[in-house]
Design an enzyme around this catalytic site. Structure first.
Site, PDB file in Angstrom:
ATOM      1  N   GLU A  76      38.805  34.438  25.572  1.00 44.06           N
ATOM      2  CA  GLU A  76      39.140  33.824  26.855  1.00 44.06           C
ATOM      3  C   GLU A  76      40.326  32.875  26.692  1.00 44.06           C
ATOM      4  O   GLU A  76      40.344  32.047  25.777  1.00 44.06           O
ATOM      5  CB  GLU A  76      37.921  33.063  27.404  1.00 44.06           C
ATOM      6  CG  GLU A  76      38.172  32.123  28.549  1.00 44.06           C
ATOM      7  CD  GLU A  76      38.796  32.788  29.759  1.00 44.06           C
ATOM      8  OE1 GLU A  76      39.581  32.113  30.446  1.00 44.06           O
ATOM      9  OE2 GLU A  76      38.506  33.980  30.019  1.00 44.06           O
ATOM     10  N   ARG A 130      31.112  31.697  43.374  1.00 46.86           N
ATOM     11  CA  ARG A 130      31.608  32.381  42.177  1.00 46.86           C
ATOM     12  C   ARG A 130      31.226  31.592  40.922  1.00 46.86           C
ATOM     13  O   ARG A 130      30.893  32.170  39.884  1.00 46.86           O
ATOM     14  CB  ARG A 130      33.127  32.543  42.276  1.00 46.86           C
ATOM     15  CG  ARG A 130      33.765  33.292  41.110  1.00 46.86           C
ATOM     16  CD  ARG A 130      35.241  33.493  41.352  1.00 46.86           C
ATOM     17  NE  ARG A 130      35.490  34.458  42.402  1.00 46.86           N
ATOM     18  CZ  ARG A 130      35.626  35.763  42.228  1.00 46.86           C
ATOM     19  NH1 ARG A 130      35.518  36.266  40.994  1.00 46.86           N
ATOM     20  NH2 ARG A 130      35.862  36.564  43.233  1.00 46.86           N
ATOM     21  N   TYR A 156      30.032  32.084  55.452  1.00 46.65           N
ATOM     22  CA  TYR A 156      28.648  32.383  55.071  1.00 46.65           C
ATOM     23  C   TYR A 156      28.113  31.255  54.193  1.00 46.65           C
ATOM     24  O   TYR A 156      28.886  30.576  53.499  1.00 46.65           O
ATOM     25  CB  TYR A 156      28.526  33.737  54.352  1.00 46.65           C
ATOM     26  CG  TYR A 156      29.479  33.976  53.208  1.00 46.65           C
ATOM     27  CD1 TYR A 156      29.167  33.586  51.908  1.00 46.65           C
ATOM     28  CD2 TYR A 156      30.692  34.642  53.422  1.00 46.65           C
ATOM     29  CE1 TYR A 156      30.031  33.841  50.852  1.00 46.65           C
ATOM     30  CE2 TYR A 156      31.565  34.888  52.373  1.00 46.65           C
ATOM     31  CZ  TYR A 156      31.231  34.486  51.095  1.00 46.65           C
ATOM     32  OH  TYR A 156      32.095  34.737  50.056  1.00 46.65           O
ATOM     33  N   ASP A 213      39.532  43.738  37.907  1.00 48.37           N
ATOM     34  CA  ASP A 213      40.833  43.547  38.550  1.00 48.37           C
ATOM     35  C   ASP A 213      41.992  43.973  37.667  1.00 48.37           C
ATOM     36  O   ASP A 213      43.069  44.298  38.173  1.00 48.37           O
ATOM     37  CB  ASP A 213      41.010  42.075  38.936  1.00 48.37           C
ATOM     38  CG  ASP A 213      40.192  41.678  40.150  1.00 48.37           C
ATOM     39  OD1 ASP A 213      39.783  42.574  40.911  1.00 48.37           O
ATOM     40  OD2 ASP A 213      39.962  40.471  40.342  1.00 48.37           O
TER      41      ASP A 213
END
Length: 388
Positions: A37, A110, A215, A293
Site C-alpha cells: 500500500e 466507505r 441515504y 478500478d
C-alpha cells in the site's frame, strides 16, 4: 471455492476495498499473499457506499455478516423523485433482497467497509509506504520495485491500486478522459435533519443536467449525500479534494427545498472529478493482472464500482486457488475470461445511467434505468466458466 495447501505467492498492489477483499479471499483459499500500500497508514477517507447483494453475499463468506450488520443500514428501496418538486416518480423495492438473492442491500461508509476488510486479513499482511514504481516480469516471476528503493518478488502481481493504478500505467500510458461532470460528497449527523432523511432507503432526485442522492449510513447515525453536476475540467482523480458547501447549495437552489436543508447542514464537502479510461486494455499478462478500478473504472451512477471490485477479488481468488501453480497465465486468463464481459457491461450501464439521470424528464427515465439494477444481484462471482 477449491481449498489448496500449496499455491502461488501473490502480491497485491493496493490496499483499498478490492485489494483487501482479494487478500481475505486468497487467505480463505489457502493462497499466500502480501499487500503493498502506497500510503503510510490507513485513514478514514470517502463518504458513503452502497453494497448490493452481489457483493454482500460474498462478504458474508468472509465471516463479515455480523460486523457488517452493525455498521450498515439495510436498504428497503431506491426512491426516485423530481428534482424540482420532490414528487415521488417511482420506487425500486429492495426489502426482499435477502429472500430473493440471499443477502441484503447495505448502505454504509466507505471507511467502515474498509475497516471491516482490514480486520479480515492477518496482521502484517499489508506493507505500508510501498508505492509501485515499476514491474519486471520474467518467466520465473515478477519483481516489484517501489519508490522507496526497495523491491519484492512474487509469482503473480495484481494491480488493485485504483483509478491511478501504477501497475496499469506501467503497461499502457492511457490518460483519463474527463466526463464533464463532478461529484460533491458530504456527511451530516442524522439528528440535525428531518426524519425523512434517516429512513432506510436511498433517494435520488433527478433533473436536467444534474442529480442528487442521499441515504443513511453508520448504522443510521449519519446521512450521506452525493451531488452530481457539470463542472469545468480539473485534473485531480481524487475522492478527497476539498469542495465548498456554498457551491453545492447554489447549484441546487431551485430544486426541492428538502435538499437545501440537507446541504446547508453539512460542515464540509469533498469533490471528485469524474473521469473515464480506455475500456479495451487487456487486464492480464502471463504473471500480472488488474482488478477493480485499475481494470475497469466506471462512473458511479449504478453504485456498482466497489461491488464489481469485490466480485473481481472472489473470481480471481477462485481462479488462482483452483489453477495449476505452474501455469499462472492460465489462471489469469480464466479470471479475465470470467469477469471482463460482466464488468464492461456494468461499466456501460453506468455510462448510460448518466444520460438517463440528466434527461429533461429524468425523474421518469431514471426509474427505467434503475429497473435493470436488480438483474445484477443474482450473479455468483465464484462460478467461473471454463476458458475456451
Amino acid at each position: 471455492m477449491v481449498q489448496r495447501t500449496k499455491s502461488l505467492n501473490v502480491a497485491v498492489v493496493g490496499a483499498g476495498i478490492t485489494g483487501l477483499t482479494l487478500a481475505a479471499a486468497l487467505r480463505r483459499a489457502g493462497v499466500d499473499c502480501e499487500v503493498y500500500e502506497r500510503t503510510p497508514a490507513f485513514g478514514r477517507i470517502g463518504a458513503g457506499i452502497q453494497l448490493a447483494p452481489n457483493a454482500t453475499r460474498l462478504l458474508h463468506q468472509l465471516g463479515l455478516a455480523d460486523p457488517l450488520s452493525r455498521v450498515a443500514v439495510r436498504s428497503t428501496a431506491i426512491e426516485v423523485r423530481s428534482g424540482e418538486t420532490g414528487a415521488l416518480s417511482g420506487r425500486v423495492p429492495l426489502d426482499d433482497c435477502e429472500d430473493r438473492f440471499g443477502a441484503p442491500y447495505c448502505l454504509l461508509t466507505r471507511a467502515d467497509l474498509h475497516s471491516l476488510l482490514a480486520s479480515a486479513v492477518p496482521e502484517g499482511t499489508v506493507r505500508f509506504g510501498k508505492a509501485c514504481q515499476s514491474l519486471d516480469e520474467t518467466p520465473e516471476g515478477v519483481e516489484i520495485r517501489f519508490t522507496d528503493g526497495t523491491s519484492a518478488r512474487a509469482d503473480v502481481v495484481v494491480g488493485a491500486d485504483g483509478i491511478r493504478s501504477g501497475v496499469r500505467q506501467g503497461r499502457v500510458r492511457d490518460e483519463p478522459v474527463y466526463s464533464g461532470l463532478s461529484v460533491h460528497r458530504g456527511l451530516v449527523p442524522t439528528d440535525r435533519l428531518p426524519s425523512f432523511f434517516g429512513e432506510p432507503r436511498s433517494t435520488l432526485w433527478s433533473g436536467e443536467g444534474k442529480h442528487f442522492v442521499s441515504y443513511p449510513v453508520a448504522a443510521g447515525r449519519l446521512v450521506n449525500f452525493v451531488a452530481t453536476l457539470p463542472a469545468r475540467q480539473w485534473h485531480a482523480e481524487s475522492w478527497s479534494e476539498p469542495g465548498e458547501v456554498a457551491d453545492v447549495a447554489a447549484a441546487f437552489a431551485d430544486w426541492d427545498e428538502a435538499l437545501h436543508t440537507l446541504i446547508t447542514a453539512a460542515e464540509s464537502v469533498t469533490r471528485w472529478a469524474l473521469h473515464t479510461r480506455n475500456a479495451d486494455l487487456p487486464w492480464s499478462t502471463h504473471r500480472t493482472t488488474l482488478a477493480g478500478d485499475a481494470a475497469h473504472p466506471m462512473l458511479p451512477f449504478m453504485a456498482q464500482g466497489a461491488n464489481q471490485g469485490i466480485e473481481d477479488a472472489f473470481a480471481l481468488a477462485s481462479a488462482l486457488a483452483g489453477g495449476d501453480p505452474t501455469d499462472p497465465a492460465g489462471a489469469l486468463r480464466r479470471y479475465e475470461h470470467a469477469r471482463r464481459p460482466r464488468a464492461l457491461m456494468v461499466q456501460q450501464m453506468s455510462a448510460g445511467a448518466a444520460r438517463s439521470f440528466h434527461a429533461p424528464d429524468g425523474d421518469t427515465t431514471v426509474v427505467d434505468a434503475l429497473g435493470a439494477l436488480t438483474d445484477l444481484f443474482a450473479h455468483d462471482a465464484e462460478l467461473l466458466e471454463p476458458s475456451p
